[in-house]
Design a protein around this motif. Structure first.
Motif, PDB file in Angstrom:
ATOM      1  N   UNK A 129     -33.650   9.703 -27.833  1.00 37.29           N
ATOM      2  CA  UNK A 129     -32.578  10.130 -26.927  1.00 37.29           C
ATOM      3  C   UNK A 129     -31.873  11.409 -27.364  1.00 37.29           C
ATOM      4  N   UNK A 130     -31.666  11.560 -28.680  1.00 36.17           N
ATOM      5  CA  UNK A 130     -30.931  12.734 -29.163  1.00 36.17           C
ATOM      6  C   UNK A 130     -31.715  14.039 -29.044  1.00 36.17           C
ATOM      7  N   UNK A 131     -32.996  13.936 -28.666  1.00 36.16           N
ATOM      8  CA  UNK A 131     -33.802  15.139 -28.429  1.00 36.16           C
ATOM      9  C   UNK A 131     -33.711  15.635 -26.989  1.00 36.16           C
ATOM     10  N   UNK A 132     -32.955  14.927 -26.147  1.00 35.63           N
ATOM     11  CA  UNK A 132     -32.976  15.175 -24.712  1.00 35.63           C
ATOM     12  C   UNK A 132     -31.620  15.643 -24.204  1.00 35.63           C
ATOM     13  N   UNK A 133     -31.649  16.633 -23.312  1.00 37.13           N
ATOM     14  CA  UNK A 133     -30.484  16.996 -22.502  1.00 37.13           C
ATOM     15  C   UNK A 133     -30.805  16.633 -21.054  1.00 37.13           C
ATOM     16  N   UNK A 134     -29.891  15.912 -20.420  1.00 38.53           N
ATOM     17  CA  UNK A 134     -30.077  15.470 -19.039  1.00 38.53           C
ATOM     18  C   UNK A 134     -29.125  16.241 -18.134  1.00 38.53           C
ATOM     19  N   UNK A 155     -37.378   1.518 -10.449  1.00 33.75           N
ATOM     20  CA  UNK A 155     -36.011   1.440 -10.931  1.00 33.75           C
ATOM     21  C   UNK A 155     -35.280   2.658 -10.386  1.00 33.75           C
ATOM     22  N   UNK A 156     -34.007   2.515 -10.088  1.00 30.52           N
ATOM     23  CA  UNK A 156     -33.245   3.665  -9.598  1.00 30.52           C
ATOM     24  C   UNK A 156     -31.929   3.766 -10.366  1.00 30.52           C
ATOM     25  N   UNK A 157     -31.515   4.997 -10.584  1.00 30.38           N
ATOM     26  CA  UNK A 157     -30.208   5.205 -11.202  1.00 30.38           C
ATOM     27  C   UNK A 157     -29.144   4.525 -10.335  1.00 30.38           C
ATOM     28  N   UNK A 158     -28.155   3.866 -10.946  1.00 26.84           N
ATOM     29  CA  UNK A 158     -27.720   3.922 -12.345  1.00 26.84           C
ATOM     30  C   UNK A 158     -28.366   2.907 -13.295  1.00 26.84           C
ATOM     31  N   UNK A 159     -29.471   2.292 -12.915  1.00 28.07           N
ATOM     32  CA  UNK A 159     -30.169   1.383 -13.841  1.00 28.07           C
ATOM     33  C   UNK A 159     -30.663   2.189 -15.044  1.00 28.07           C
ATOM     34  N   UNK A 160     -30.195   1.832 -16.225  1.00 32.05           N
ATOM     35  CA  UNK A 160     -30.555   2.580 -17.436  1.00 32.05           C
ATOM     36  C   UNK A 160     -32.047   2.506 -17.744  1.00 32.05           C
ATOM     37  N   UNK A 161     -32.748   1.534 -17.179  1.00 35.17           N
ATOM     38  CA  UNK A 161     -34.173   1.404 -17.472  1.00 35.17           C
ATOM     39  C   UNK A 161     -34.978   2.619 -17.002  1.00 35.17           C
ATOM     40  N   UNK A 201     -35.941  18.475 -21.565  1.00 33.85           N
ATOM     41  CA  UNK A 201     -34.906  18.461 -20.537  1.00 33.85           C
ATOM     42  C   UNK A 201     -35.282  17.434 -19.478  1.00 33.85           C
ATOM     43  N   UNK A 202     -34.376  16.513 -19.196  1.00 37.76           N
ATOM     44  CA  UNK A 202     -34.481  15.646 -18.037  1.00 37.76           C
ATOM     45  C   UNK A 202     -33.627  16.265 -16.938  1.00 37.76           C
ATOM     46  N   UNK A 206     -27.159   5.832 -23.619  1.00 43.22           N
ATOM     47  CA  UNK A 206     -28.405   5.619 -24.359  1.00 43.22           C
ATOM     48  C   UNK A 206     -28.574   6.611 -25.508  1.00 43.22           C
ATOM     49  N   UNK A 207     -27.620   7.521 -25.664  1.00 42.80           N
ATOM     50  CA  UNK A 207     -27.709   8.530 -26.712  1.00 42.80           C
ATOM     51  C   UNK A 207     -28.263   9.861 -26.249  1.00 42.80           C
ATOM     52  N   UNK A 208     -28.549   9.986 -24.954  1.00 44.77           N
ATOM     53  CA  UNK A 208     -29.017  11.246 -24.380  1.00 44.77           C
ATOM     54  C   UNK A 208     -27.826  12.189 -24.213  1.00 44.77           C
ATOM     55  N   UNK A 209     -28.046  13.469 -24.435  1.00 43.22           N
ATOM     56  CA  UNK A 209     -26.997  14.465 -24.202  1.00 43.22           C
ATOM     57  C   UNK A 209     -26.852  14.699 -22.703  1.00 43.22           C
ATOM     58  N   UNK A 210     -25.685  14.398 -22.146  1.00 45.38           N
ATOM     59  CA  UNK A 210     -25.446  14.579 -20.724  1.00 45.38           C
ATOM     60  C   UNK A 210     -24.873  15.943 -20.411  1.00 45.38           C
TER      61      UNK A 210
END
Length: 208
Positions: free
Chosen positions: A163-168, A144-150, A10-11, A182-186
């Protein structure tokens, strides 16, 4: 919700999810009233320099030099800092739920947030987030700060997950969209109940 890849991580954002926003527009408005500051000028100076502070390129004292102490004041720097720190409140239900999910399912917990170093470290320690979070990818640490994808890419690298292992879990729709790109679950956080139900749809069910 059918998951082809198990969620291992979890992020989480901090402000608006686990804690109140520490230094938002409402807090600055209260500060302007408390310390008799000119609110429009205070806000303009804040917006011109706050991103730099959140990216870890200014100290809190340097930030305050630019927005408050560029001229003599009738109050001390220490009094103003104490006021800033005092603006934070915890969301105990959210913290408890994340702790229970970690204990029950053994997932990694990571923070991905925008915040300046001194405020960030105070809030983490004051409310015990370091007791259950595995690592912190804060803007002040990684520059780096959001919304920078880095910032999300760095978090994925540190966690050693796909990415598919993560829920943000995040309360701002734009940042959710960036992570999803990026493929992360939002998961857009609106309140405790809806987030509990959304996490249950990913398999993280908890007894009442």
């Amino acid at each position: 919700m059918q998951q082809t890849t198990p969620i291992t991580t979890l992020f989480l954002d901090i402000g608006g999810v686990l804690l109140s926003n520490g230094w938002d527009r409402a807090a600055r408005k209260r500060a302007a009233a408390e310390f008799s500051l000119d609110l429009p000028e205070f806000e303009e100076r804040h917006h011109l320099t706050f991103d730099t502070y959140e990216e870890g390129k200014l100290t809190l004292d340097e930030y305050l030099d630019r927005i408050v102490f560029y001229e003599p004041r009738a109050f001390t720097r220490e009094a103003f800092k104490e006021f800033m720190y005092a603006q934070t409140e915890a969301y105990p239900e959210m913290i408890d739920m994340i702790c229970r999910i970690k204990a029950t399912y053994g997932v990694k917990i990571a923070i991905v947030n925008n915040e300046g170093r001194e405020l960030n470290e105070y809030r983490i320690r004051r409310f015990g987030l370091n007791k259950f979070v595995d690592f912190f990818v804060s803007s002040c640490f990684v520059h780096f700060r959001k919304p920078d994808a880095d910032i999300f890419r760095i978090a994925l690298d540190i966690a050693l997950v796909k990415p598919q292992e993560v829920v943000y879990v995040e309360d701002r729709a734009m940042f959710v969209s960036v992570a999803e790109g990026l493929g992360i679950h939002g998961l857009l956080h609106e309140n405790y109940t809806s987030t509990r139900d959304k996490l249950a749809a990913f398999g993280f069910t908890l007894p009442d």
